[in-house]
Structure formats: structure tokens, C-alpha cells
Enzyme design. Structure first.
Site, mmCIF file in Angstrom:
data_model
loop_
_atom_site.group_PDB
_atom_site.id
_atom_site.type_symbol
_atom_site.label_atom_id
_atom_site.label_comp_id
_atom_site.label_asym_id
_atom_site.label_seq_id
_atom_site.Cartn_x
_atom_site.Cartn_y
_atom_site.Cartn_z
ATOM 1 N N HIS A 123 -47.670 -31.258 7.524
ATOM 2 C CA HIS A 123 -47.908 -31.303 6.416
ATOM 3 C C HIS A 123 -47.070 -32.711 5.017
ATOM 4 O O HIS A 123 -48.364 -33.073 4.030
ATOM 5 C CB HIS A 123 -48.049 -30.137 5.914
ATOM 6 C CG HIS A 123 -48.911 -29.450 6.011
ATOM 7 N ND1 HIS A 123 -48.682 -28.245 6.808
ATOM 8 C CD2 HIS A 123 -50.243 -28.811 5.580
ATOM 9 C CE1 HIS A 123 -49.109 -27.549 7.286
ATOM 10 N NE2 HIS A 123 -51.159 -28.285 6.589
ATOM 11 N N HIS A 182 -41.081 -23.068 19.508
ATOM 12 C CA HIS A 182 -39.796 -23.462 18.329
ATOM 13 C C HIS A 182 -40.098 -22.806 17.039
ATOM 14 O O HIS A 182 -38.850 -21.370 16.778
ATOM 15 C CB HIS A 182 -40.332 -24.563 17.614
ATOM 16 C CG HIS A 182 -38.679 -25.222 16.879
ATOM 17 N ND1 HIS A 182 -38.416 -24.751 15.557
ATOM 18 C CD2 HIS A 182 -37.536 -25.717 16.943
ATOM 19 C CE1 HIS A 182 -37.172 -24.958 15.427
ATOM 20 N NE2 HIS A 182 -36.845 -25.910 16.173
ATOM 21 N N GLU A 212 -37.349 -19.310 16.079
ATOM 22 C CA GLU A 212 -36.648 -19.289 14.661
ATOM 23 C C GLU A 212 -37.766 -18.612 13.990
ATOM 24 O O GLU A 212 -37.538 -18.358 12.502
ATOM 25 C CB GLU A 212 -36.207 -21.049 14.011
ATOM 26 C CG GLU A 212 -34.870 -21.388 14.695
ATOM 27 C CD GLU A 212 -35.063 -23.047 14.625
ATOM 28 O OE1 GLU A 212 -35.481 -22.799 13.108
ATOM 29 O OE2 GLU A 212 -34.684 -24.168 14.270
ATOM 30 N N HIS A 244 -33.466 -27.313 22.549
ATOM 31 C CA HIS A 244 -34.092 -25.270 22.614
ATOM 32 C C HIS A 244 -34.021 -25.092 23.813
ATOM 33 O O HIS A 244 -33.717 -24.396 24.448
ATOM 34 C CB HIS A 244 -35.126 -25.774 21.822
ATOM 35 C CG HIS A 244 -34.625 -25.810 19.956
ATOM 36 N ND1 HIS A 244 -33.693 -24.691 19.571
ATOM 37 C CD2 HIS A 244 -34.627 -26.482 19.526
ATOM 38 C CE1 HIS A 244 -33.506 -25.104 18.457
ATOM 39 N NE2 HIS A 244 -34.610 -26.167 18.391
#
Ligand code: CO
Length: 297
Positions: A123, A182, A212, A244
């Protein structure tokens, strides 16, 4: 020459003169060095060298799909850009990359978000890229194309292709596949829960978790234990097998998914390959780009 003919000739000359004047005027408004359409691939970025394979693969597929178009890269993570700059590698943010393309004389840009979900980074790019269109001397058109899991059809495609291309062949039906996404504070986090639902419908031993966001690791572990799962394949559900995947998923620290699941009695087999390394999955981004390109024509 008759009087009528002279008038016709004069009128024609006048029309010719006016048309040329108009064209010359129009040309002076557009840029002399106009270069057409550029592609800007935007990713979070990674500081892990081995994870770069995913970006190389995407670039290969983009080149194949758009052989005439120049490809540029930008990285949304400030931390990654700073880290790489210390190693002497200067990476562009989407904004600096767009400014360069503007300066280089491109009139249109296809910005492709190589993110998984339409979260805050996507965005942010949309808002800022549009500003480059509104600037005086800016692009004629900028189209920001969607991330991988944009819309129900893309999500279904992803589920189908994860099952047919990502899961190791030796995996048995009673063994679990745990995908690590993620996750985010952004409302688009809900995409991962939707993916959990879709995977579970396709194969009740495939689970979607996030680092997360939601579904959380605890939720996934609880589901695995309830089902009596003894072995699980751990796969990153991120464009690259970066930090990660290597540490939070497959690392040997106490809080990695592998170690926490093994403590719960579930043997883990991590697969360190990012989504963008599988052509079948990466092609979903390419399909999004093809739609976007048609908007730029
Ligand atoms: Co992260």
C-alpha cells in the site's frame, strides 16, 4: 489557376500549417528522450547471499515474459538497504528507483510488488508511485501490480502449486507440511488464515503459520499435536529463504520452529527454498504482471 482552386489550395496550406504547428507544440510538451515502459520489481530484500537465487529466478522469468522491457529493482526494507550499503552495495528504495527512471526518460512504469500479501509495504508503494504520475514532468502512467496472494483465484492457484511443486515427493500422507509465512499487523494478515483454510481443505495435514501474525506458531503446534503428527516438513512461505527461514524456522536456537516442534515430539525436516525459486509459484507474479502490462498499453 481558377479562383476556386486558389481558395482550396490556400485552405489546404492553412490546414497543413496549423496541423504541423499543433504537432510541434505537442512534441515540445513531451520529453525528447522518452523511452517507453520500464519494469520495476519491488521486494523486501534479503541480506543472505544464498537467498539471492530467488531474485535471479524471478528476473529470468520476467525477462522471458517481457523480452523487450528493461528490468529494474527496488527494496522496501530500510534495514536491508542500510545493511547492504555498509557492504558497498547501494540498493534503491522504490522512491529513489522511480526518480531515476523518471530522470532516465521513461514514460510508463510497471511496478511489480514481489511481496506475498497486499500488506503495508504494497500500500505504501501504491501511494508513492501514484505521486510520480501526478508530478509535473512525471510519468504518463504508473501501474502498481498486485502481490502473489491478491484475490481468491491467486490464492487457489498458490495452494494447488504448493501441493504439486513444493512438497518433497518423499512426504507421506500422515506427515505434516508446515508453511511459515511472515505475518503482519496489517489487516491483510487475514490472508494467511484464509490460506490455512484452503490448505486444510485440500490436505488436512498441511498447515499455515506465521512469524509475526496469525495463525501463530502456537496455534499450529496445537493442531499438529491434536492430530498426533510425528514428522513435519517445514517450508518458508516467503519469496526468499532468508533470515526468517534460516533462523526462525530451521535454526538451532531454542525458539526456532524446528527446535520447538522437536521438543513437542515432532521430527522436523526443513526445506530451505523460497517461493520465488519455484517457477510454478513465481509464475503467479508474472501472470499479475501480464494483466498490469495490458493496463499500460
Ligand atoms: Co521480518
Amino acid at each position: 489557376m481558377c479562383k476556386k482552386c486558389t481558395i482550396v489550395l490556400l485552405t489546404l496550406s492553412l490546414i497543413f500549417f496549423l496541423t504541423s504547428a499543433c504537432l510541434a507544440g505537442a512534441q515540445s510538451h513531451s520529453r525528447a528522450d522518452e523511452k517507453g515502459t520500464a519494469v520495476l520489481l519491488v521486494t523486501f530484500g534479503t541480506s543472505i547471499p544464498s537467498a539471492q537465487a530467488a531474485f535471479a529466478n524471478i528476473e529470468k522469468l520476467v525477462k522471458k515474459a517481457f523480452p523487450e522491457t528493461e528490468i529494474h529493482w527496488a527494496y522496501t526494507s530500510h534495514i536491508i538497504r542500510k545493511k547492504m550499503a555498509k557492504e558497498g552495495k547501494i540498493l534503491n528504495s522504490p522512491e529513489t528507483a522511480l526518480a531515476r527512471l523518471m530522470e532516465d526518460g521513461y514514460s510508463k512504469v510497471l511496478v511489480q510488488s514481489l511481496h506475498m500479501i497486499p500488506g503495508s509495504e504494497f500500500h505504501d508503494i501504491r501511494v508513492n508511485a501514484k505521486m510520480f504520475e501526478n508530478m509535473s514532468g512525471g510519468f504518463k502512467k504508473v501501474f502498481v501490480s498486485y502481490p502473489l496472494l491478491a484475490g481468491n483465484d491467486n490464492m487457489d492457484k498458490a495452494v494447488e502449486r504448493v501441493i504439486s511443486h513444493m512438497i518433497p515427493e518423499e512426504r507421506k500422507a500422515d506427515e505434516a507440511v508446515v508453511l511459515m509465512g511472515h505475518g503482519t499487523h496489517h489487516t491483510a494478515d487475514a490472508v494467511y488464515s484464509a490460506m490455512m483454510y484452503k490448505f486444510q481443505k485440500a490436505d488436512p495435514n498441511i498447515f499455515m503459520g506465521t512469524v509475526e501474525g496469525h495463525p501463530s506458531f502456537d496455534e499450529v503446534r496445537e493442531m499438529l499435536l491434536k492430530k498426533g503428527i510425528r514428522r513435519a516438513y517445514l517450508l518458508p512461505f516467503m519469496s526468499v529463504a532468508g533470515d526468517h527461514a534460516m533462523n526462525d524456522m530451521a535454526g538451532d536456537e531454542e525458539d526456532s520452529w524446528k527446535i520447538m516442534l522437536e521438543k513437542a515430539g515432532i521430527k522436523c525436516i526443513p526445506v530451505l527454498k523460497g517461493i520465488a525459486e519455484y517457477d510454478a509459484l513465481a509464475e503467479i507474479w508474472i501472470d499479475n504482471m501480464k494483466v498490469a502490462m495490458s493496463h499500460l498499453k
